[in-house]
Write a protein that holds these residues in place. Structure first.
Motif, mmCIF file in Angstrom:
data_model
loop_
_atom_site.group_PDB
_atom_site.id
_atom_site.type_symbol
_atom_site.label_atom_id
_atom_site.label_comp_id
_atom_site.label_asym_id
_atom_site.label_seq_id
_atom_site.Cartn_x
_atom_site.Cartn_y
_atom_site.Cartn_z
ATOM 1 N N ALA A 154 0.545 5.317 0.447
ATOM 2 C CA ALA A 154 -0.540 5.807 1.370
ATOM 3 C C ALA A 154 -0.198 6.779 0.992
ATOM 4 C CB ALA A 154 0.298 5.848 3.195
ATOM 5 N N ALA A 177 3.335 -0.354 4.071
ATOM 6 C CA ALA A 177 2.862 0.462 3.806
ATOM 7 C C ALA A 177 4.109 1.401 3.929
ATOM 8 C CB ALA A 177 1.260 1.024 4.182
ATOM 9 N N LEU A 225 0.752 -0.962 0.052
ATOM 10 C CA LEU A 225 0.220 0.542 -0.185
ATOM 11 C C LEU A 225 0.716 1.295 0.036
ATOM 12 C CD1 LEU A 225 -3.104 2.047 -0.140
ATOM 13 C CD2 LEU A 225 -2.133 0.977 2.759
ATOM 14 N N THR A 242 -5.005 -1.624 7.265
ATOM 15 C CA THR A 242 -4.961 -2.459 6.366
ATOM 16 C C THR A 242 -4.611 -3.425 6.951
ATOM 17 O OG1 THR A 242 -3.138 -1.605 5.312
ATOM 18 C CG2 THR A 242 -5.509 -0.416 4.778
ATOM 19 N N ALA A 297 -1.316 3.542 8.240
ATOM 20 C CA ALA A 297 -2.023 2.521 7.058
ATOM 21 C C ALA A 297 -2.091 1.241 7.073
ATOM 22 C CB ALA A 297 -1.146 3.458 5.887
ATOM 23 N N ALA A 298 -0.465 1.078 7.475
ATOM 24 C CA ALA A 298 -0.875 -0.505 7.750
ATOM 25 C C ALA A 298 -1.226 -1.037 8.690
ATOM 26 C CB ALA A 298 0.879 -0.766 8.033
ATOM 27 N N LEU A 339 -4.414 4.679 -1.522
ATOM 28 C CA LEU A 339 -5.734 4.445 -0.883
ATOM 29 C C LEU A 339 -7.169 4.304 -1.081
ATOM 30 C CD1 LEU A 339 -4.234 7.597 1.845
ATOM 31 C CD2 LEU A 339 -4.512 4.749 2.523
ATOM 32 N N ALA A 347 4.696 5.531 2.953
ATOM 33 C CA ALA A 347 4.520 6.660 2.817
ATOM 34 C C ALA A 347 5.426 7.559 2.733
ATOM 35 C CB ALA A 347 3.374 7.284 4.044
ATOM 36 N N ALA A 386 2.452 5.928 7.239
ATOM 37 C CA ALA A 386 2.950 4.888 6.985
ATOM 38 C C ALA A 386 2.541 4.143 7.965
ATOM 39 C CB ALA A 386 4.321 4.806 6.847
#
Length: 201
Positions: free
Chosen positions: A7, A69, A5, A65, A61-62, A34, A71, A58
């Motif tokens: 972010a 991630a 991902l 989800t 986001a990690a 995202l 970022a 990051a």
């Protein structure tokens, strides 16, 4: 194929990371943004440094989800403005992401600065956070000069007023491939490659 991902909601950044991975021969990672995962509350960028902001994004986001991630937080540091706009680059003129207003404000603030003192650097901090909590944070810098008026239609942000060291064209006059090879974000993302290769298996 593992999912990674990035972010961001910025399509240009997604395309850039995919291009860099492809150019470096990293396969086995599907880069998603995202917009491709269920929404989660994103914390505001309140860090004092690019590294603080990248790591916070990051990690959020990690956690939200369960995916590894990446970022980044990036901006322009102008020597004559003591390193400003720095972490405030995207909202220098007040509203977040108003590129033209930001450009106009910066150019106005340094209009009396002589050419030889118009140095600066694009800076990008990139963070990779794994679902198990592992963290890697790196920083890429791209030195150059701030010119007096915008040139070029590629890129975004402050690209049209930044001429990289040793060059004659602005960042907004470079092709995407030329920019990837040298840019602050390209440099930071390439510093993450050993970790990303490991993820790709």
């Amino acid at each position: 194929m593992s999912r990674l991902l990035l972010a961001t909601r910025n399509q240009k950044k997604l395309v850039e990371l995919r291009r860099i991975l492809e150019a470096e021969g990293v396969t086995g990672l599907e880069v998603v943004g995202l917009a491709d995962v269920p929404e989660f509350p994103e914390a505001p960028e309140t860090g004092a440094t690019f590294e603080d902001n990248a790591l916070a994004k990051a990690a959020d986001a990690a956690r939200a989800t369960g995916l590894p991630a990446v970022a980044d937080d990036s901006g322009l540091e102008i020597d004559a403005l003591n390193g400003m706009p720095g972490v405030l680059s995207a909202r220098w003129a007040g509203a977040h992401g108003d590129d033209q207003a930001n450009l106009d404000l910066v150019l106005g603030q340094i209009k009396d600065v002589p050419d030889e003192r118009r140095g600066g650097a694009f800076v990008s901090a990139a963070a990779l956070v794994l679902p198990d909590g592992g963290e890697t944070v790196v920083r890429g810098e791209w030195r150059g000069t701030i010119i007096r008026e915008s040139r070029g239609a590629n890129g975004f942000g402050y690209d049209p007023i930044f001429v990289p060291e040793g060059g004659t064209r602005t960042s907004a006059e470079l092709s995407p491939e030329e920019k990837d090879a040298d840019s602050h974000r390209g440099r930071a993302l390439r510093l993450l490659l050993p970790s990303l290769r490991e993820l790709a298996g």
